[in-house]
Design a protein around this motif. Structure first.
Motif, PDB file in Angstrom:
ATOM      1  N   LEU A 179      55.316  28.421  44.339  1.00 10.86           N
ATOM      2  CA  LEU A 179      54.277  27.804  45.148  1.00 10.86           C
ATOM      3  C   LEU A 179      52.942  28.357  44.676  1.00 10.86           C
ATOM      4  O   LEU A 179      52.742  29.572  44.685  1.00 10.86           O
ATOM      5  CB  LEU A 179      54.518  28.161  46.618  1.00 10.86           C
ATOM      6  CG  LEU A 179      53.622  27.524  47.665  1.00 10.86           C
ATOM      7  CD1 LEU A 179      53.930  26.052  47.814  1.00 10.86           C
ATOM      8  CD2 LEU A 179      53.820  28.233  49.009  1.00 10.86           C
ATOM      9  N   LYS A 180      52.038  27.479  44.224  1.00 10.93           N
ATOM     10  CA  LYS A 180      50.791  27.952  43.621  1.00 10.93           C
ATOM     11  C   LYS A 180      49.601  27.130  44.109  1.00 10.93           C
ATOM     12  O   LYS A 180      49.732  25.953  44.419  1.00 10.93           O
ATOM     13  CB  LYS A 180      50.849  27.846  42.096  1.00 10.93           C
ATOM     14  CG  LYS A 180      51.891  28.719  41.437  1.00 10.93           C
ATOM     15  CD  LYS A 180      51.915  28.511  39.929  1.00 10.93           C
ATOM     16  CE  LYS A 180      50.691  29.048  39.246  1.00 10.93           C
ATOM     17  NZ  LYS A 180      50.801  28.948  37.764  1.00 10.93           N
ATOM     18  N   SER A 181      48.460  27.795  44.123  1.00 12.75           N
ATOM     19  CA  SER A 181      47.192  27.125  44.392  1.00 12.75           C
ATOM     20  C   SER A 181      46.308  27.248  43.166  1.00 12.75           C
ATOM     21  O   SER A 181      46.272  28.299  42.511  1.00 12.75           O
ATOM     22  CB  SER A 181      46.484  27.762  45.599  1.00 12.75           C
ATOM     23  OG  SER A 181      45.145  27.310  45.677  1.00 12.75           O
ATOM     24  N   GLY A 182      45.569  26.166  42.844  1.00  8.69           N
ATOM     25  CA  GLY A 182      44.646  26.197  41.719  1.00  8.69           C
ATOM     26  C   GLY A 182      43.296  26.761  42.070  1.00  8.69           C
ATOM     27  O   GLY A 182      42.434  26.903  41.190  1.00  8.69           O
ATOM     28  N   ASN A 183      43.056  27.088  43.365  1.00  5.41           N
ATOM     29  CA  ASN A 183      41.779  27.688  43.733  1.00  5.41           C
ATOM     30  C   ASN A 183      41.562  28.971  42.950  1.00  5.41           C
ATOM     31  O   ASN A 183      42.471  29.787  42.819  1.00  5.41           O
ATOM     32  CB  ASN A 183      41.747  28.005  45.227  1.00  5.41           C
ATOM     33  CG  ASN A 183      41.292  26.823  46.050  1.00  5.41           C
ATOM     34  OD1 ASN A 183      41.520  25.681  45.688  1.00  5.41           O
ATOM     35  ND2 ASN A 183      40.636  27.092  47.166  1.00  5.41           N
ATOM     36  N   MET A 184      40.347  29.144  42.445  1.00  4.62           N
ATOM     37  CA  MET A 184      40.082  30.293  41.568  1.00  4.62           C
ATOM     38  C   MET A 184      38.664  30.786  41.770  1.00  4.62           C
ATOM     39  O   MET A 184      37.701  30.050  41.527  1.00  4.62           O
ATOM     40  CB  MET A 184      40.282  29.865  40.104  1.00  4.62           C
ATOM     41  CG  MET A 184      39.959  30.934  39.088  1.00  4.62           C
ATOM     42  SD  MET A 184      41.175  32.258  39.124  1.00  4.62           S
ATOM     43  CE  MET A 184      40.676  33.184  37.691  1.00  4.62           C
ATOM     44  N   ASP A 185      38.537  32.000  42.261  1.00  5.47           N
ATOM     45  CA  ASP A 185      37.240  32.660  42.316  1.00  5.47           C
ATOM     46  C   ASP A 185      37.044  33.370  40.984  1.00  5.47           C
ATOM     47  O   ASP A 185      37.536  34.470  40.773  1.00  5.47           O
ATOM     48  CB  ASP A 185      37.210  33.644  43.474  1.00  5.47           C
ATOM     49  CG  ASP A 185      35.865  34.350  43.600  1.00  5.47           C
ATOM     50  OD1 ASP A 185      34.981  34.107  42.742  1.00  5.47           O
ATOM     51  OD2 ASP A 185      35.691  35.143  44.533  1.00  5.47           O
ATOM     52  N   THR A 186      36.354  32.705  40.065  1.00  4.56           N
ATOM     53  CA  THR A 186      36.270  33.238  38.704  1.00  4.56           C
ATOM     54  C   THR A 186      35.519  34.568  38.650  1.00  4.56           C
ATOM     55  O   THR A 186      35.671  35.326  37.688  1.00  4.56           O
ATOM     56  CB  THR A 186      35.593  32.227  37.770  1.00  4.56           C
ATOM     57  OG1 THR A 186      34.346  31.816  38.332  1.00  4.56           O
ATOM     58  CG2 THR A 186      36.483  31.007  37.585  1.00  4.56           C
ATOM     59  N   LEU A 187      34.701  34.870  39.656  1.00  3.07           N
ATOM     60  CA  LEU A 187      34.009  36.160  39.669  1.00  3.07           C
ATOM     61  C   LEU A 187      34.957  37.304  40.009  1.00  3.07           C
ATOM     62  O   LEU A 187      34.644  38.466  39.760  1.00  3.07           O
ATOM     63  CB  LEU A 187      32.862  36.128  40.678  1.00  3.07           C
ATOM     64  CG  LEU A 187      31.696  35.190  40.336  1.00  3.07           C
ATOM     65  CD1 LEU A 187      30.666  35.196  41.452  1.00  3.07           C
ATOM     66  CD2 LEU A 187      31.045  35.593  39.017  1.00  3.07           C
ATOM     67  N   ALA A 188      36.119  36.976  40.586  1.00  3.93           N
ATOM     68  CA  ALA A 188      37.063  38.006  40.996  1.00  3.93           C
ATOM     69  C   ALA A 188      38.198  38.186  39.994  1.00  3.93           C
ATOM     70  O   ALA A 188      39.084  39.013  40.210  1.00  3.93           O
ATOM     71  CB  ALA A 188      37.644  37.660  42.368  1.00  3.93           C
TER      72      ALA A 188
END
Length: 365
Positions: free
Chosen positions: A14-23
């Protein structure tokens, strides 16, 4: 425990594509870890966009007094302020339910449902048969799956019954079959070094609404060659012969030093290490492997039992390797199916999988 090897569990990814690229903390294509620049390439509504979903577990139990029927499930949402049991309104949702009738020859039935929302438009849900040891489909941690060995090309087939009830919209990259593995660009097996390990994927997308990226005007999104059963290879520049319609998208790992230009580089964010992705579409060139040959086969209203010669197909597909190195023995630690709903709000996908089995001729197990 089992002989010659133990097996473990069915796996649900189970995965989400949301990505905080700064983190982000993983190396970018084998380079030393550094904060990625903020980019609109990934959905992120702000701080907290990468939260884990809720998880409600209904333990497996007998659902009738006679003990003839077992069932269990888990469900949840990423929208934690609206944690409900049903996929209503503008909230994300997932549920996997498994059930089995006792006493007959029926297998487990896995019922999947996945819904995206405005905050979480990029979600993935897969049923996986992983190896019981080794890296899990390329990730740099040990797996605990149903397969007692890693699968070796070309010597395995996959059987299952798939019924798709809801497709998930045009952005649903429904994978009839997805293979995951890991090897380095020089052919060595992965050892956990995320600067040189490369995740490799091959995926057949059966959603008839999928729009291919590979075409004669964008050959960088196509593999350099297509191999036919008689051993003939057709270069992607041979526009009269190359089967562009058979490929959805191909991208090279970001640490490939000798990739043939032009090329697309796979995104460096989705795995701890660089990745290489080969996505194919229903087309007559795949008929010999038992795969669908035209759009709509196996889609909504057309449930089918498939027997796919995944081993032979995986041997024939192009994967990058450094020139002059010994061709790698292709071993696959993960076989899965399910959907990746890409950047699409309020879409619902629903499907069932039954009789999922992997056949290894002459394996003796």
């Amino acid at each position: 425990m089992d002989k010659p090897n133990p097996w473990q569990f069915w796996m649900i990814m189970l995965k989400s594509g949301n990505m905080d690229t700064l983190a982000a903390i993983c190396p970018e294509n084998g380079k030393k870890a550094k904060p990625f620049p903020q980019t609109g390439r990934f959905p992120c509504f702000g701080k907290g966009c990468m939260n884990m979903p809720s998880m409600h577990h209904e333990q497996t139990r007998f659902v009738d007094k006679q003990g003839h029927h077992m069932s269990g499930s888990f469900y949840g949402t990423w929208d934690l302020d609206n944690d409900r049991k049903d996929p209503v309104g503008n909230n994300s949702y997932y549920k996997v339910k498994w059930e089995k009738k006792i006493g007959g020859n029926e297998s487990w039935v896995f019922h999947h449902l996945l819904k995206t929302s405005s905050k979480y438009p990029w979600l993935m849900l897969y049923l996986r048969a992983d190896a019981s040891r080794g890296f899990s489909g390329g990730y740099h941690y040990d797996t605990r799956g149903m397969m007692k060995m890693t699968l070796k090309s070309p010597d395995f087939k996959v059987r299952f019954k798939l019924e798709i009830l809801k497709g998930g919209g045009s952005g649903s990259q429904f994978y009839l079959m997805d293979m995951g593995s890991c090897w380095k660009n020089d052919g060595r097996y992965c050892d956990g070094d995320v600067t040189t390990d490369v995740t490799r994927y091959s995926e057949m997308i059966i959603n008839p609404e999928s729009t291919p990226v590979c075409n004669p005007n964008r050959i960088g999104a196509c593999p350099p060659y297509h191999a036919f059963p008689n051993g003939t290879k057709i270069h992607r520049t041979e526009t009269e012969k190359f089967p562009y319609e058979a490929y959805h998208y191909y991208c090279v790992p970001g640490n490939a030093r000798f990739a043939e230009k032009p090329y697309d580089v796979c995104d460096p964010y989705s795995n701890p290490q660089p990745q290489e992705i080969m996505q194919i579409l229903p087309h007559p060139v795949w008929e010999q492997f038992g795969y669908p040959t035209k759009k709509g086969q196996g889609w909504i209203g057309d449930p089918r039992t498939w027997e796919l010669d995944v081993g032979k197909l995986s041997q024939s597909l192009h994967f990058y390797q450094d020139p002059g190195t010994k061709p790698v023995e292709r071993h696959w630690s993960s076989i899965d199916l399910g959907t990746e709903i890409y950047m699409s709000q309020n879409q619902i996908a629903e499907w069932t999988v039954t009789d999922f089995d992997i056949v290894i001729p002459n394996a003796g197990i």
